[in-house]
Design an enzyme around this catalytic site. Structure first.
Site, mmCIF file in Angstrom:
data_model
loop_
_atom_site.group_PDB
_atom_site.id
_atom_site.type_symbol
_atom_site.label_atom_id
_atom_site.label_comp_id
_atom_site.label_asym_id
_atom_site.label_seq_id
_atom_site.Cartn_x
_atom_site.Cartn_y
_atom_site.Cartn_z
ATOM 1 N N SER A 151 0.824 -1.203 0.000
ATOM 2 C CA SER A 151 0.000 0.000 0.000
ATOM 3 C C SER A 151 0.867 1.265 0.000
ATOM 4 O O SER A 151 1.638 1.477 -0.934
ATOM 5 C CB SER A 151 -0.956 -0.037 1.194
ATOM 6 O OG SER A 151 -1.983 0.904 1.064
ATOM 7 N N ASP A 272 -10.109 -4.052 -5.236
ATOM 8 C CA ASP A 272 -9.507 -3.156 -4.255
ATOM 9 C C ASP A 272 -10.171 -1.782 -4.326
ATOM 10 O O ASP A 272 -10.204 -1.146 -5.378
ATOM 11 C CB ASP A 272 -7.999 -3.028 -4.540
ATOM 12 C CG ASP A 272 -7.237 -2.353 -3.413
ATOM 13 O OD1 ASP A 272 -7.850 -1.579 -2.647
ATOM 14 O OD2 ASP A 272 -6.024 -2.591 -3.307
ATOM 15 N N HIS A 302 -7.951 -5.296 -0.895
ATOM 16 C CA HIS A 302 -6.679 -4.609 -0.683
ATOM 17 C C HIS A 302 -5.670 -5.456 0.099
ATOM 18 O O HIS A 302 -4.485 -5.473 -0.208
ATOM 19 C CB HIS A 302 -6.939 -3.292 0.064
ATOM 20 C CG HIS A 302 -5.737 -2.430 0.215
ATOM 21 N ND1 HIS A 302 -5.062 -1.882 -0.854
ATOM 22 C CD2 HIS A 302 -5.066 -2.000 1.324
ATOM 23 C CE1 HIS A 302 -4.055 -1.150 -0.426
ATOM 24 N NE2 HIS A 302 -4.023 -1.218 0.898
#
Length: 340
Positions: A151, A272, A302
């Site tokens: 991320s 996501d 995610h």
């Protein structure tokens, strides 16, 4: 007590339940059960900030085995390296890789006000100082070095690459990288402009509205409960200064995708809603890297390496391990692959 001081004191307390459950009872037993040795310590960066660090290595019963490569790992926003993030490091370590990670400033047990990241470049400088101190160790001489980021950590890995000599890294694994704030969670206009203005006067205010990231990231309900029990996780609203800096950094990164030359694997879930898989495709298309691979997993969210059903996690792990294994020994030729 100021929040920044309380943050580190809270970090010293052990969680009531480990992310893997009540047994094994200790980290050392958990590592041993997976054929891994782990250690933790503090690293003082040149600017004086203290980073909490961890290392995971293949377990040895005698002389330490030489790792196949070094993997330097960067966690995401609000997360840390001592809860579920460890599961990937343990997997890679038992597969022959020496893994190293640090809590970002303001995260986990590292120094700083919780979840306050007003300067990405300063955080990158701290991480680089730690990573390079590990690389200089005699036992690591000549080993290939990979970046690994989840991320926001994926964006930081790309920024590290753009700020360092190209030969410094053998490659990068980018897990649902935040190359751009998804329009689905990005504050709508004119809120970013208002936030930027207010952040000049009150950057630490935690008032930015946002969606429940655990709910949007983690597919398996039981795993949502585990993620929520992380005693080091920041669950408050994002701070103004952090949001403004993330918007700035991802805008910079989005404008520089064509400058990326490092070999990379990017993995992303098609469903996501936190980071946009379309931006990962844009990275793949724009990057100048001769060796680049993208894998988009249908229906995954995610949290690819924790929040999915176990069979999905095993699939993503296997793809990451295969990619790393292929690049531990330099080979001639280039690789350009795309798979869904």
């Amino acid at each position: 007590m100021p929040d920044g001081e309380r943050h580190e004191e809270e970090g010293a307390a052990a969680p009531d339940v480990n992310f893997w459950g009540e047994l094994p009872a200790t980290e050392a037993e958990y590592y041993a059960a997976h054929g891994v040795e782990g250690e933790s310590s503090y690293f003082t960066a040149p600017g004086g900030r203290r980073l909490f660090t961890r290392a995971w290595r293949p377990r040895s019963d005698g002389a330490p085995p030489r790792a196949r490569a070094l993997v330097f790992m960067v966690h995401g926003y609000g997360n840390d390296i001592s809860w579920t993030f460890q599961s990937t490091a343990v997997f890679l370590a038992r597969s022959g890789f020496a893994c190293f990670a640090a809590d970002l400033p303001g995260h986990g047990r590292s120094h700083g006000l919780r979840a306050f990241v007003p300067d990405i470049d300063s955080a990158i400088a701290d991480l680089l100082a730690f990573f390079r101190s590990v690389r200089r160790r005699e036992e690591h001489a000549g080993l290939p070095c990979f970046l690994f980021g989840e991320s926001m950590g994926g964006a930081i890995c790309l920024l590290i690459h753009l700020r360092t000599p190209p030969e410094e890294w053998a490659g990068a694994v980018l897990v649902a990288p935040m190359c751009k704030i998804s329009d689905r969670i990005r504050p709508p206009w004119p809120l970013p402009q208002i936030l930027t203005f207010v952040a000049r006067f009150a950057p630490t205010l935690a008032i930015v509205p946002t969606a429940d990231l655990i709910e949007k990231s983690v597919k398996v309900p039981a795993k949502r409960l585990i993620a929520a029990r992380n005693p080091m996780r920041y669950n408050g609203r994002p701070r103004l200064g952090t949001v403004v800096e993330l918007l700035r950094a991802t805008d910079e990164l989005g404008a520089r995708l064509g400058e990326v030359t490092v070999p990379f694997l990017v993995v992303h879930g098609s469903a996501d809603e936190v980071t946009d898989p379309a931006i990962s495709r844009a990275l793949y298309d724009a990057a100048a890297s001769e060796d680049k691979t993208i894998k988009i997993y249908d229906g995954m969210l995610h949290s690819l390496l924790f929040g999915e059903p176990d069979e999905n996690i095993e699939r993503v792990r296997a793809d990451i391990l295969a990619w790393l294994n292929e690049r531990c020994t330099p080979r001639e030729g280039s690789f350009l692959t795309i798979q869904d």
